[in-house]
Design an enzyme around this catalytic site. Structure first.
Site, PDB file in Angstrom:
ATOM      1  N   ASP A 683       0.871  -1.232   0.002  1.00  0.00           N
ATOM      2  CA  ASP A 683       0.351  -0.225  -0.039  1.00  0.00           C
ATOM      3  C   ASP A 683       0.753   1.122  -0.021  1.00  0.00           C
ATOM      4  O   ASP A 683       1.960   1.083   0.215  1.00  0.00           O
ATOM      5  CB  ASP A 683      -0.773  -0.079   1.193  1.00  0.00           C
ATOM      6  CG  ASP A 683      -1.744   1.106   1.245  1.00  0.00           C
ATOM      7  OD1 ASP A 683      -2.323   1.495   0.245  1.00  0.00           O
ATOM      8  OD2 ASP A 683      -1.980   1.664   2.378  1.00  0.00           O
ATOM      9  N   GLU A 817      -3.547  20.656   2.189  1.00  0.00           N
ATOM     10  CA  GLU A 817      -4.312  21.854   2.485  1.00  0.00           C
ATOM     11  C   GLU A 817      -3.685  22.391   3.762  1.00  0.00           C
ATOM     12  O   GLU A 817      -3.376  23.424   4.225  1.00  0.00           O
ATOM     13  CB  GLU A 817      -5.670  21.906   2.524  1.00  0.00           C
ATOM     14  CG  GLU A 817      -6.434  23.278   2.233  1.00  0.00           C
ATOM     15  CD  GLU A 817      -7.781  22.990   2.062  1.00  0.00           C
ATOM     16  OE1 GLU A 817      -8.383  23.527   1.261  1.00  0.00           O
ATOM     17  OE2 GLU A 817      -8.565  22.078   2.821  1.00  0.00           O
ATOM     18  N   SER A 860     -12.173  16.123  -7.198  1.00  0.00           N
ATOM     19  CA  SER A 860     -11.271  15.487  -8.175  1.00  0.00           C
ATOM     20  C   SER A 860     -11.362  15.510  -9.561  1.00  0.00           C
ATOM     21  O   SER A 860     -10.652  15.498 -10.727  1.00  0.00           O
ATOM     22  CB  SER A 860     -11.260  13.874  -8.141  1.00  0.00           C
ATOM     23  OG  SER A 860     -12.366  13.270  -8.257  1.00  0.00           O
ATOM     24  N   ARG A 925       5.145  17.553  -4.751  1.00  0.00           N
ATOM     25  CA  ARG A 925       3.758  17.719  -5.199  1.00  0.00           C
ATOM     26  C   ARG A 925       3.691  19.020  -5.289  1.00  0.00           C
ATOM     27  O   ARG A 925       3.511  19.892  -4.551  1.00  0.00           O
ATOM     28  CB  ARG A 925       2.713  17.079  -4.232  1.00  0.00           C
ATOM     29  CG  ARG A 925       2.929  15.587  -4.005  1.00  0.00           C
ATOM     30  CD  ARG A 925       2.104  15.108  -2.874  1.00  0.00           C
ATOM     31  NE  ARG A 925       0.701  15.381  -2.997  1.00  0.00           N
ATOM     32  CZ  ARG A 925       0.067  14.391  -2.254  1.00  0.00           C
ATOM     33  NH1 ARG A 925       0.316  13.731  -1.518  1.00  0.00           N
ATOM     34  NH2 ARG A 925      -1.440  14.396  -2.554  1.00  0.00           N
ATOM     35  N   LYS A1126      -7.063  -5.181  -4.781  1.00  0.00           N
ATOM     36  CA  LYS A1126      -5.758  -5.682  -4.311  1.00  0.00           C
ATOM     37  C   LYS A1126      -5.621  -7.340  -4.082  1.00  0.00           C
ATOM     38  O   LYS A1126      -4.520  -7.607  -4.621  1.00  0.00           O
ATOM     39  CB  LYS A1126      -5.641  -4.671  -2.991  1.00  0.00           C
ATOM     40  CG  LYS A1126      -5.459  -3.334  -2.989  1.00  0.00           C
ATOM     41  CD  LYS A1126      -5.149  -2.813  -1.805  1.00  0.00           C
ATOM     42  CE  LYS A1126      -5.055  -1.232  -1.724  1.00  0.00           C
ATOM     43  NZ  LYS A1126      -4.666  -0.701  -0.555  1.00  0.00           N
ATOM     44  N   ASP A1150      -6.305  -3.168   3.387  1.00  0.00           N
ATOM     45  CA  ASP A1150      -5.138  -3.887   3.045  1.00  0.00           C
ATOM     46  C   ASP A1150      -5.393  -5.265   3.656  1.00  0.00           C
ATOM     47  O   ASP A1150      -4.682  -5.909   3.210  1.00  0.00           O
ATOM     48  CB  ASP A1150      -3.969  -3.178   3.585  1.00  0.00           C
ATOM     49  CG  ASP A1150      -3.686  -1.789   3.092  1.00  0.00           C
ATOM     50  OD1 ASP A1150      -3.999  -1.284   1.829  1.00  0.00           O
ATOM     51  OD2 ASP A1150      -3.333  -0.788   3.760  1.00  0.00           O
ATOM     52  N   ARG A1409      31.110 -38.114   1.256  1.00  0.00           N
ATOM     53  CA  ARG A1409      30.465 -36.797   1.192  1.00  0.00           C
ATOM     54  C   ARG A1409      31.577 -35.679   1.583  1.00  0.00           C
ATOM     55  O   ARG A1409      31.290 -34.681   0.638  1.00  0.00           O
ATOM     56  CB  ARG A1409      29.299 -36.859   2.275  1.00  0.00           C
ATOM     57  CG  ARG A1409      28.578 -35.768   2.293  1.00  0.00           C
ATOM     58  CD  ARG A1409      27.934 -35.469   0.981  1.00  0.00           C
ATOM     59  NE  ARG A1409      27.063 -34.153   0.643  1.00  0.00           N
ATOM     60  CZ  ARG A1409      25.784 -33.849   0.936  1.00  0.00           C
ATOM     61  NH1 ARG A1409      24.935 -35.312   1.278  1.00  0.00           N
ATOM     62  NH2 ARG A1409      25.002 -33.035   1.100  1.00  0.00           N
TER      63      ARG A1409
END
EC number: 7.6.2.1
Length: 1591
Positions: A683, A817, A860, A925, A1126, A1150, A1409
């Site tokens: 995530d 914000e 959005s 951003r 997911k 998740d 061996r």
């Protein structure tokens, strides 16, 4: 820049900045409270802002006029992320008289006051219906269009219900409709003949455990006996109980299996007990349930006898626990003493005649609710004892019903909440069930939720109550309602809900209806914030709630080695069957041979024939050779895995001190799976990031401010070959110096009441100097205006800090914000609070009020937010103006910038675009800030159109968007911001190390594409060398690929496969892909959104193509995915590619992914811990995953991979010796060994060495495992454990069993040896001592030879195991109890022939061996063996013990290069740092730009000729006077002539250090248009295209 193009210049007019003191704002007296309010009309031009009047005079909504009728629609566009807090428009005087949980024995006194004031701020939400005065008629808007468009709903109603997402284990029962009645009898069809409800709803008591007290024993036993070996041992124990099979002691033979089952059950119980305790804590949490109104939806007396029994036991258990706590803990004893004092005071009061004693000052401690006084209207207790009603046509309350005094809210447990109950939740309380919100303490029915338990996000979400019930204030109001809810069935989609509330209107008798959406639903697990109380009706409880449906059933996981072990056991069973069959045949044939000794000494046999005798001999042989399938193997594996879990838990390097949380294994039996992980699914929010946004940089008027060294920048520099540790250290030191300088300057600049230096994230001493006017008045005004815009254009709330009442904490729905507002606060522009008309901003220590006329909120689709500020005229008679401030995505703002009359300077736009491009390259951003000046008549005209759109009944959203779009045009650019989404410590280093180990990381997030891409660059999952292959289904650039979304998605995937990798997506290619475990070589990354992912997973063909595409890409980002998607992606990779997967997350969304993966890891961060409860391992930070996987996972895998075949090997030696002995006794089932040898061989003689090898062995140290992650690839390729290795060990055991038996046999072959006293040594038990001694010692030495780590601890137990054999033989044979074995030790060990055979036999056992291993290590060494040699010679000695490359505080390691290490030498920080990252002072002293040769005074600059330069020694050559300098400058000037304006601006900015010259001009390539990838050329191009459209 020309004057007419700059928004900040005066030009003879008043500047359009509210900051200018020409605007005569009155200082606010906060002691006075407003007592007048009215709605602002479109024609109101008054600008009075004064407040006066009596503070006790309360206002209310004007209910004297009829409001427009409401039209409810079921098809509501929903957008949960577009909600913003609503200020109180009017004071609602609601009664809240049952806060103290007492009986409501008095009626509320209600009074309605009508008053007026001017210029109330209107928060016009997108989709809000308002009357002509601007007051909302329906409360908060349902603006959830964004969720339907961008969130994928795998559970939506469709023709195809059997889609891929149902395979994720999440239940979709939306079609199971339910009707819930309140205060009404159920219809006849919903009750049985006894009047009880037919529908049976689940209890609200949840259980996340695998077991319950009732089913633990049968379920655990059933799970344990899924191992075929356990069934096999049980059958042998049953057979041994019959004397015919000749078992000496059947009871003793059953002990090992019983011990194994008990120990395993105890381990499972301990694992599950932690979940049980968490469940008990949750189920016994208190909430407030309405009493007095019968709930007919659930039968109260329908309690089974078993539940009553369980309840009685639970009460007894709880009383016992309370008794222990009160008597054996200090805290309990203290509480008990306080309780006794309380009883004594009560008795004293009763003796004194009932006089109440004085209240103890500590009696209020532990009160069930907090104060709630946070300065927010909905939290102020100014509505107690009064009633607030809106004159809505839709009102669910029936005033004709009499008030009821018997109804009250009382405390009860969550587990007792039932469907149909009315529940009241208080501030900071968790929601106990899925509840339809009826009313809140807020006047318009809104409340705030924190959903971190669901999605890990700490930002607040807004939910609104139903409009028909928002006037309900207390228990008496809700008792005067009758309604029912028609609801869809339970399903796991967190972002979808449909229902209807219906009631009969008491006024006209009509049936009324109001739709219910996800916006009206409070989900279990969320927390109520910033709201005094909320009231609702329970619609889903327990396992029907969305959080539980997303959690799914806790799976029982089994490690891969354990699953493949069944094949090894099956091969041993086959081998056992063969030798038992041989034994049976030989013994049966021998039965018919005569004469035999039994003819004379035995009086018949149990078996009467040869065939029957052979059948019995077969089962006798099975019992005799049973250790060929070792029962002790399983208990040894459990011991080893338990020890490994303890080591993981005790690893201090996995301990998070901040959270006081160690790495906690919850499933102990899958630690070896962590050593084979090939794919990690992660995530984003709360897992890779801290979900903390920090303001780092900004560009104002073409000048960049801010200094930061981000993770993305460090990754970029590392790829350039720079020592980022040294560069980062130096840069952070310089940032710390700048920070101190900035703090001191800000302290002296003004008195900022909200200045807290520890909170500052924006570091730029140049900005503070420009605030003081260092760069002129023009730039000073630009900086002031920019920060004031940030302080005004937002929707945040403030509340006093819990620890410091003077400090105001910012509460925002978006952390971005909050970061903007906090940065403005830090530099002197502090948002203090809200009034009815606007905002209060403290500007450099002076509080001022700014009237906000409108707020156009973010969603959005718009990708922007605007506010309109009223600017009073310079003089009282002047007309006011309006200033629109808009912030949003850079591409959106640039496309809306003004193009008329030179509104924006082209040079300024290009500079800002280049700065934003640079910020994006650093992983930040970006956001743009712009404004537009409006005349007052222009604003009033637009406001009329907006009011009409807001009051529209149909297509309201579209009309509002169109009106908003009109005014958000012709903007003037102010600047841009850059915010860092803070990664968790060490995330980039962890991802890099995991990639080197061959592990592929896919990010599956519910966040938007832009955010995911920014984080991808920040954590170095993506880089600028990659091409991003975008898979989406909408947009103009994908129309050529088809008309149908499914066709578009498949066409894009097919195109990428064919063009980039030359694949077609066939099944043969998938089969080849399964065999290929190499890391992808191409520089490609897949970016896909949820809608396209849904289509990519729906269908076998496209699913295969999508998987092949993702497998060949270095990174995969799946955005906007649901929890079911997911899980579906994890299962697709896990099953189709046959690889080991790990999922890591921190939220409830998740859980499905975590439970679907082979290994699930939950992050116990500061957010919710739902993922931790359902995970296999819990860690404090993502970076701990690197050590958990590469160190502990790898160790666990290698240890078990070596221990399991070694265990089979040692049992083969011992068991086959019995088989060889059977050759000489016709396989009659007699024992070669004394019975205690059979019992102790696996228990004491050989168990400890192999167990400690599985616990303690290390091929390399933990430090080497981390600095050489390539060693992990052996686990991915499964080289350490496979069936071939198992068979080689079996053959080795077969050979050594021959040596161990036939060497002693040869000793007896020709003669019967005797001891010194003449006693014979020819007893079979004596031969067994020789065989056992050879087998035990050779086995233990064999373990030592195959251990990588020889320490005193392991060697001690190997020696002890050998000594125990001789010790036991001596002690046991000295006792008469041993019978025929008496004095065997003295006889055998006293014979020299024994020691001769003993030493020679060991050499012959081990020599083949040992020779083979030496040959292979010398000529064909593995990676581990090579690294071990490097380790031994000191190649890693410069790393300190416990070195962790993911630790941000790791010590600096100086690589010496002594043994051929590649030493990377890069450009130092001072050689290439640009001005915008270094302070002016540091750059001036460390960097000499090339344009220094251009002088203003016209001095002569020395120029060396080519001959002078070539003849001078290199030590004296000065690069500043190179003859090629002029040539390079001339070439640059010529090239500028043919370049675009943007490129020329770039060159100029690079030359003057306005841009950082460390970055390559090349940026990440994208196959399609993709948000979040900022290119300066695209930004400028968007504006130019807009200009052409206008022209």
């Amino acid at each position: 820049m020309s004057g007419n193009t700059n928004p900040f210049e005066d030009n003879g007019n008043n500047p359009m900045s509210p900051f200018d003191d020409n605007f005569q704002f009155e200082d606010i007296d906060f002691d006075a409270q407003p007592n007048h309010s009215s709605n602002t009309t479109a024609n109101n031009t008054s600008s009075s802002n004064a407040y006066h009047g009596d503070s006790t005079h309360l206002t209310s909504f004007d209910d004297s006029k009829e409001k427009e009728s409401l039209s409810f629609h079921e098809d509501v566009d929903n957008d949960i992320h577009s909600f913003e807090p609503t200020p109180r428009i009017g004071t609602s005087n609601g009664a809240f008289d049952d806060i103290s949980l007492e009986n409501d024995d008095h009626d509320p006194s209600s009074s309605h006051h009508h008053s007026t004031s001017e210029n109330i701020m209107k928060r016009l939400r997108m989709g809000t219906q308002r009357n002509k005065k601007g007051k909302p008629t329906v409360g908060r808007a349902k603006t959830l269009k964004w969720a339907q468009k961008t969130f994928v709903n795998p559970f939506e109603e469709s023709n195809n219900r059997d889609d891929i997402f149902d395979d994720a284990g999440l239940t979709n029962r939306a079609s199971e409709l339910r009707t819930v009645y309140y205060n009404m009898p159920l219809p006849k069809e919903m009750v049985d003949e006894d009047g009880k409800p037919i529908t049976d709803y689940p209890r609200n008591k949840i259980r996340t455990t695998k077991y319950s007290p009732l089913n633990f024993f049968p379920k655990n036993i059933m799970f344990q006996f899924q191992n075929f070996a356990n069934v096999y041992f049980l059958v042998l124990i049953i057979l041994g109980a019959f004397q015919i099979f000749g078992v000496t002691n059947p009871g003793l033979a059953a002990v090992p299996l019983i011990v194994i089952v008990i120990i395993t059950a105890i381990k499972d119980a301990i694992e599950d007990s932690r979940r049980t305790l968490l469940d008990m804590e949750v189920n016994n949490t208190r909430t407030h349930i309405l009493e007095g109104v019968d709930n007919g939806n659930v039968s109260v007396d329908n309690v089974s006898l078993w539940r009553r029994f369980k309840k009685a036991n639970t009460r007894l258990l709880m009383k016992f626990i309370e008794y222990c706590k009160s008597h054996f803990t200090e805290e309990g004893r203290q509480k008990r003493r306080q309780h006794k004092r309380h009883i004594l005071r009560s008795q004293t009061a009763a003796i004194n005649g009932g006089i109440d004693m004085a209240r103890n000052s500590l009696d209020s401690i532990g009160s069930y609710r907090m104060s709630g006084d946070y300065g927010r209207p909905s939290l102020e207790y100014d509505t107690v004892g009064q009633s607030a009603l809106k004159t809505d046509n839709a009102n669910i309350m029936d005033r004709s019903l009499p008030p009821r005094s018997d109804c009250k809210f009382s405390k009860d447990y969550w587990k007792n909440v039932k469907v149909g109950d009315i529940v009241r939740i208080h501030n900071n309380d968790e929601i106990p069930a899925d509840i339809i919100l009826l009313s809140t303490s807020d006047s318009d029915g809104g409340c705030y939720l924190e959903t971190k338990n669901l999605d890990g996000e700490t930002n607040l979400k807004v939910r609104e109550s139903l409009k028909c019930s928002h006037s309900i204030r207390n228990s008496r109001d809700i008792a005067r309602t009758k309604f029912w809810v028609e609801s869809e069935g339970p399903h796991a989609n967190l972002y979808s809900y449909q229902g209807n509330v219906k009631w009969v209107d008491s006024k006209d008798g009509d049936l009324k209806n109001e739709p219910v959406t996800i916006n009206n639903l409070l989900l279990r697990g969320c927390t109520l914030r910033n709201t005094k109380w909320a009231m609702g009706m329970v619609v889903f409880t327990g396992d029907d709630t969305k959080i539980m449906l997303n959690s799914g059933a806790t799976p029982t996981k089994k490690s891969r080695i354990s699953r493949e072990l069944n094949l090894s056991v099956s091969l041993n069973f086959l081998f056992l069957f063969i030798i038992c069959f041989i034994s049976a045949i030989i013994n049966g044939v021998d039965y018919d041979k005569h004469p035999r000794s039994r003819d004379f000494f035995e009086f018949g046999t149990v078996a009467g024939s040869a065939s029957t005798n052979g059948f019995v001999s077969f089962w006798v042989a099975v019992i005799l050779y049973q250790s060929l399938v070792p029962i002790s193997l399983y208990i040894s594996v459990e011991i080893i895995k338990t020890a490994q879990a303890a080591f993981i838990y005790g690893d201090v390097l996995l301990y998070n001190a901040k959270l006081d949380y160690p790495c906690t294994p919850k499933s102990w039996n899958i630690s070896d799976d962590m050593g084979q992980i090939e794919y990690i699914f992660s995530d984003k929010t709360g897992t890779l990031t801290q979900n903390v946004m920090e303001f780092k940089k900004c560009t104002i008027n073409g000048i960049s401010y801010g200094r930061a060294y981000t993770e993305a920048l460090a990754g970029l520099r590392k790829r350039q070959g720079i020592d980022v540790e040294e560069e980062g250290r130096r840069e952070k030191e310089e940032i710390a110096k700048d920070r101190d300088t900035m703090i001191n300057t800000l302290r002296n600049l003004s008195h900022n009441s909200q200045f807290y230096p520890d909170d500052i994230t924006f570091i730029s001493k140049e900005f503070v100097n420009d605030l003081k006017g260092a760069s002129g008045d023009m730039q000073q005004k630009c900086c002031e205006h920019f920060m004031l815009a940030l302080a005004l254009c937002h929707s945040v709330l403030v509340e006093p800090n819990k620890h410091d009442s003077k400090k105001l904490d910012v509460k925002a729905q978006s952390p971005d914000e909050a970061a903007l507002v906090c940065t403005a606060r830090d530099v002197g522009f502090s948002f203090i609070g809200k009034t009815k008309t606007g905002l209060i901003i403290e500007v450099q220590g002076v509080q001022k009020e700014f009237q906000i006329l409108n707020t156009l909120e973010f969603n959005s689709t718009r990708k922007r937010m605007s506010c309109i500020v009223k600017i009073p005229g310079a003089n009282p008679d002047d007309e006011p103006r309006a200033l629109l401030i808009c912030k949003g995505a850079d591409s959106i703002i640039y496309s809306r910038l003004g193009t008329k009359n030179g509104a924006n300077s082209e040079n300024l736009l290009e500079k800002t675009a280049l700065h934003l491009e640079q910020y994006a390259t650093e992983g930040l951003r970006t956001l743009c800030i712009a404004q537009r000046e409006l005349s007052w008549p222009e604003y009033l005209e637009w406001n009329k159109r907006y009011d009409i759109a807001a009051a529209s009944v149909t297509n309201r959203e579209e009309q509002l968007e169109a009106v908003s779009d009109e005014i958000e045009r012709e903007l003037t650019l102010l600047g841009g911001t850059a915010i860092e989404d803070r990664l968790q410590d060490g995330v980039p280093e962890s991802i890099s190390i995991l990639a080197q180990a061959g592990i592929k990381l896919w990010v599956l997030t519910g966040d938007k594409v832009e955010t995911a891409i920014n984080i991808g660059f920040s954590c170095n999952l993506l880089n600028n060398d990659m091409e991003l292959l975008v898979v989406k289904t909408n947009g103009d650039d994908v129309q050529e690929f088809g008309n149908d979304p499914a066709e578009i998605a498949e066409s894009l995937i097919t195109k990428y496969l064919r063009e980039k990798f030359g694949l077609t997506g066939s099944e043969m290619e998938l089969a080849d892909a399964k065999k290929n475990h190499d890391f992808p070589r191409g520089d490609f990354a897949v970016v896909i959104d949820g809608e396209a992912l849904k289509l990519a997973l729906n269908g076998e063909s496209i699913r295969r193509k999508f998987l092949l595409l993702c497998k060949n890409c270095k990174a995969v980002l799946c955005c906007r995915v649901s929890p079911a998607q997911k899980a579906a992606v994890v299962k697709l990779v896990m099953t189709s590619l046959d690889v080991m997967t790990l999922a890591i997350g921190d939220g409830s969304n998740d859980v499905a992914m975590i439970q679907s993966a082979d290994v699930g890891v939950g992050i116990a961060g500061e957010e919710g811990r739902q993922a931790v409860m359902c995970s296999d391992y819990a860690i404090g930070q993502f970076r701990y995953l690197t050590r958990l996987v590469l160190v502990h996972g790898r160790w666990s895998y290698r240890r078990l991979a070596e221990m399991i075949p070694a265990f089979f090997y040692k049992n083969v030696i011992f068991t086959l010796a019995l088989f060889w002995y059977g050759i000489y006794n016709n396989f009659d089932g007699s024992y070669l060994f004394e019975y205690t040898f059979l019992m102790f061989y696996n228990l004491a003689f050989t168990s400890l060495p192999v167990i400690f090898m599985g616990i303690m062995d290390q091929d390399v140290s933990d430090t080497v495992s981390l600095v050489m992650p390539q060693l992990y690839r052996s686990g991915i390729l499964r080289l350490d454990w496979n069936q071939t290795k198992f068979l080689w060990y079996m053959l080795d055991g077969l050979y050594q069993s021959c040596i161990c038996f036939f060497f002693p046999y040869c000793l007896y072959h020709k003669n019967q040896i005797v001891s010194n006293n003449g006693l014979g040594l020819d007893h079979r038990f004596y031969v067994g001592v020789m065989v056992t001694s050879l087998a035990v010692v050779s086995c233990n030495i064999y373990m030592l030879l195959h251990q990588y780590r020889w320490d005193w601890f392991s060697c001690l137990f190997i020696g002890l195991s050998c000594i125990i054999l001789f010790f036991w033989t001596g002690v046991w044979s000295s006792s008469l109890t041993s019978k025929e074995f008496f004095k065997a030790a003295s006889r055998i060990y006293g014979a020299p022939s024994f020691w001769g055979v003993f030493f020679v036999g060991i050499v012959y056992c081990l020599l083949p061996r040992f020779t083979l291993d030496c040959f292979r290590k010398f000529f064909y060494p593995t990676d581990v063996e090579i690294v071990r040699e490097m380790w031994q010679r000191g190649d890693f000695s410069h790393y300190p013990p416990g070195y962790d490359p993911t630790d941000p505080n790791r010590p600096k390691v100086a690589k010496s290069g002594k043994f051929g290490e590649r030493i990377v030498e890069g450009i130092h920080l001072s050689q290439s740092f640009g001005e915008n990252n270094f302070s002016h002072e540091s750059v001036a002293t460390e960097e000499i730009p090339m344009n220094i040769l251009h002088t203003d005074a016209g001095q002569t600059i020395r120029r060396d000729t080519q001959d002078q330069w070539a003849s001078s020694p290199k030590e004296t050559q000065d690069l500043l006077f190179s003859p090629r300098l002029n040539q390079e400058q001339e070439q640059r000037q010529k090239s500028n002539l043919g370049r675009s304006s943007l490129e020329r601006t770039r060159e100029d900015m690079l030359a003057t250090n306005q841009l950082d010259n460390r970055y390559s001009v090349e940026k990440a390539r994208t196959s399609l248009d993709l948000p979040g990838v900022t290119h300066a050329a695209s930004l400028v191009g968007k504006r130019k295209s807009t200009t052409r459209e206008i022209l």
